[in-house]
Design a protein around this motif. Structure first.
Motif, PDB file in Angstrom:
ATOM      1  N   LEU A 159     -19.055  -2.854   6.403  1.00 32.82           N
ATOM      2  CA  LEU A 159     -17.873  -2.999   7.265  1.00 32.82           C
ATOM      3  C   LEU A 159     -17.170  -4.330   7.020  1.00 32.82           C
ATOM      4  N   CYS A 160     -17.934  -5.375   6.872  1.00 31.42           N
ATOM      5  CA  CYS A 160     -17.334  -6.690   6.612  1.00 31.42           C
ATOM      6  C   CYS A 160     -16.616  -6.709   5.272  1.00 31.42           C
ATOM      7  N   LEU A 161     -17.251  -6.128   4.274  1.00 32.37           N
ATOM      8  CA  LEU A 161     -16.625  -6.093   2.952  1.00 32.37           C
ATOM      9  C   LEU A 161     -15.368  -5.220   2.939  1.00 32.37           C
ATOM     10  N   SER A 162     -15.451  -4.079   3.625  1.00 28.88           N
ATOM     11  CA  SER A 162     -14.274  -3.198   3.651  1.00 28.88           C
ATOM     12  C   SER A 162     -13.124  -3.848   4.395  1.00 28.88           C
ATOM     13  N   ASN A 163     -13.439  -4.596   5.453  1.00 34.02           N
ATOM     14  CA  ASN A 163     -12.384  -5.304   6.189  1.00 34.02           C
ATOM     15  C   ASN A 163     -11.788  -6.429   5.350  1.00 34.02           C
ATOM     16  N   SER A 164     -12.623  -7.089   4.559  1.00 39.09           N
ATOM     17  CA  SER A 164     -12.092  -8.172   3.740  1.00 39.09           C
ATOM     18  C   SER A 164     -11.332  -7.633   2.529  1.00 39.09           C
ATOM     19  N   LEU A 165     -11.694  -6.459   2.021  1.00 41.88           N
ATOM     20  CA  LEU A 165     -11.006  -5.867   0.870  1.00 41.88           C
ATOM     21  C   LEU A 165      -9.716  -5.149   1.266  1.00 41.88           C
ATOM     22  N   GLN A 166      -9.643  -4.723   2.497  1.00 43.46           N
ATOM     23  CA  GLN A 166      -8.481  -3.952   2.938  1.00 43.46           C
ATOM     24  C   GLN A 166      -7.186  -4.761   2.848  1.00 43.46           C
ATOM     25  N   PRO A 167      -7.110  -6.007   3.280  1.00 45.41           N
ATOM     26  CA  PRO A 167      -5.853  -6.761   3.112  1.00 45.41           C
ATOM     27  C   PRO A 167      -5.475  -6.955   1.646  1.00 45.41           C
ATOM     28  N   GLU A 168      -6.497  -7.150   0.772  1.00 47.44           N
ATOM     29  CA  GLU A 168      -6.199  -7.295  -0.643  1.00 47.44           C
ATOM     30  C   GLU A 168      -5.630  -5.991  -1.209  1.00 47.44           C
ATOM     31  N   ALA A 169      -6.187  -4.871  -0.803  1.00 44.10           N
ATOM     32  CA  ALA A 169      -5.685  -3.578  -1.261  1.00 44.10           C
ATOM     33  C   ALA A 169      -4.264  -3.354  -0.760  1.00 44.10           C
ATOM     34  N   LYS A 170      -4.025  -3.749   0.491  1.00 46.00           N
ATOM     35  CA  LYS A 170      -2.669  -3.618   1.032  1.00 46.00           C
ATOM     36  C   LYS A 170      -1.702  -4.519   0.272  1.00 46.00           C
ATOM     37  N   ALA A 171      -2.135  -5.724  -0.058  1.00 45.69           N
ATOM     38  CA  ALA A 171      -1.287  -6.654  -0.800  1.00 45.69           C
ATOM     39  C   ALA A 171      -0.986  -6.105  -2.190  1.00 45.69           C
ATOM     40  N   LEU A 172      -2.001  -5.558  -2.850  1.00 45.11           N
ATOM     41  CA  LEU A 172      -1.783  -4.957  -4.162  1.00 45.11           C
ATOM     42  C   LEU A 172      -0.845  -3.757  -4.087  1.00 45.11           C
ATOM     43  N   ALA A 173      -1.011  -2.949  -3.060  1.00 44.15           N
ATOM     44  CA  ALA A 173      -0.134  -1.794  -2.888  1.00 44.15           C
ATOM     45  C   ALA A 173       1.302  -2.246  -2.638  1.00 44.15           C
ATOM     46  N   GLU A 174       1.477  -3.298  -1.839  1.00 41.59           N
ATOM     47  CA  GLU A 174       2.817  -3.822  -1.550  1.00 41.59           C
ATOM     48  C   GLU A 174       3.454  -4.397  -2.823  1.00 41.59           C
ATOM     49  N   GLU A 175       2.638  -5.116  -3.602  1.00 40.04           N
ATOM     50  CA  GLU A 175       3.145  -5.683  -4.850  1.00 40.04           C
ATOM     51  C   GLU A 175       3.532  -4.584  -5.834  1.00 40.04           C
ATOM     52  N   ASN A 176       2.727  -3.545  -5.889  1.00 38.98           N
ATOM     53  CA  ASN A 176       3.017  -2.408  -6.761  1.00 38.98           C
ATOM     54  C   ASN A 176       4.310  -1.711  -6.327  1.00 38.98           C
ATOM     55  N   ARG A 177       4.493  -1.561  -5.021  1.00 30.32           N
ATOM     56  CA  ARG A 177       5.707  -0.931  -4.499  1.00 30.32           C
ATOM     57  C   ARG A 177       6.931  -1.784  -4.833  1.00 30.32           C
ATOM     58  N   GLN A 178       6.799  -3.115  -4.716  1.00 30.13           N
ATOM     59  CA  GLN A 178       7.911  -4.008  -5.041  1.00 30.13           C
ATOM     60  C   GLN A 178       8.261  -3.935  -6.530  1.00 30.13           C
ATOM     61  N   LEU A 179       7.243  -3.860  -7.374  1.00 31.75           N
ATOM     62  CA  LEU A 179       7.493  -3.718  -8.811  1.00 31.75           C
ATOM     63  C   LEU A 179       8.203  -2.408  -9.123  1.00 31.75           C
ATOM     64  N   GLN A 180       7.805  -1.336  -8.456  1.00 34.63           N
ATOM     65  CA  GLN A 180       8.459  -0.046  -8.655  1.00 34.63           C
ATOM     66  C   GLN A 180       9.905  -0.095  -8.166  1.00 34.63           C
ATOM     67  N   ASP A 181      10.122  -0.750  -7.025  1.00 34.47           N
ATOM     68  CA  ASP A 181      11.486  -0.878  -6.502  1.00 34.47           C
ATOM     69  C   ASP A 181      12.353  -1.683  -7.472  1.00 34.47           C
ATOM     70  N   ARG A 182      11.781  -2.774  -8.014  1.00 39.12           N
ATOM     71  CA  ARG A 182      12.533  -3.603  -8.948  1.00 39.12           C
ATOM     72  C   ARG A 182      12.861  -2.804 -10.209  1.00 39.12           C
ATOM     73  N   ALA A 183      11.888  -2.045 -10.702  1.00 39.90           N
ATOM     74  CA  ALA A 183      12.134  -1.220 -11.893  1.00 39.90           C
ATOM     75  C   ALA A 183      13.200  -0.169 -11.598  1.00 39.90           C
ATOM     76  N   HIS A 184      13.162   0.405 -10.396  1.00 34.40           N
ATOM     77  CA  HIS A 184      14.163   1.403 -10.016  1.00 34.40           C
ATOM     78  C   HIS A 184      15.555   0.766  -9.953  1.00 34.40           C
ATOM     79  N   VAL A 185      15.625  -0.429  -9.366  1.00 30.59           N
ATOM     80  CA  VAL A 185      16.915  -1.119  -9.268  1.00 30.59           C
ATOM     81  C   VAL A 185      17.426  -1.488 -10.659  1.00 30.59           C
TER      82      VAL A 185
END
Length: 109
Positions: A11-37
């Motif tokens: 549980l501790c590891l999943s909680n600590s990894l979850q923000p990193e996964a969210k950050a990676l997902a957000e960064e990936n979405r921003q890269l896709q948006d930039r490529a789309h633009v």
């Protein structure tokens, strides 16, 4: 007890990894948006260039059309004048032949 510790660690590891996964997902979405633009920018640039080229071609065609119309109008009166002169010559010849034919008959009588 081992199971509880294991679950707590997971549980501790999943909680600590979850923000990193969210950050990676957000960064990936921003890269896709930039490529789309960037893709849309490139497409609009190409469309703009094509539009400018087409406008230039239409302008040139219109100018050529106007010049051709002007040439046709300038040629037409000359042809019409030539035709009128030819008709006038024919009328003069017929009139003179008619006058001569009448003159010959009146003098013969």
């Amino acid at each position: 007890m081992k199971t509880a510790v294991f679950v707590a660690v997971v549980l501790c590891l999943s909680n600590s990894l979850q923000p990193e996964a969210k950050a990676l997902a957000e960064e990936n979405r921003q890269l896709q948006d930039r490529a789309h633009v960037e893709r849309r920018y490139a497409e609009s640039t190409i469309a703009s260039d094509i539009s400018k080229i087409m406008d230039s071609m239409v302008q040139k065609n219109f100018v050529n059309f106007l010049l051709n119309q002007r040439e046709k109008k300038s040629d037409h009166p000359l042809n019409q004048e030539d035709e009128e002169a030819h008709v006038n010559d024919l009328l003069k010849k017929e009139l003179s032949s008619w006058v001569h034919s009448k003159g010959i008959r009146s003098s013969a009588q």
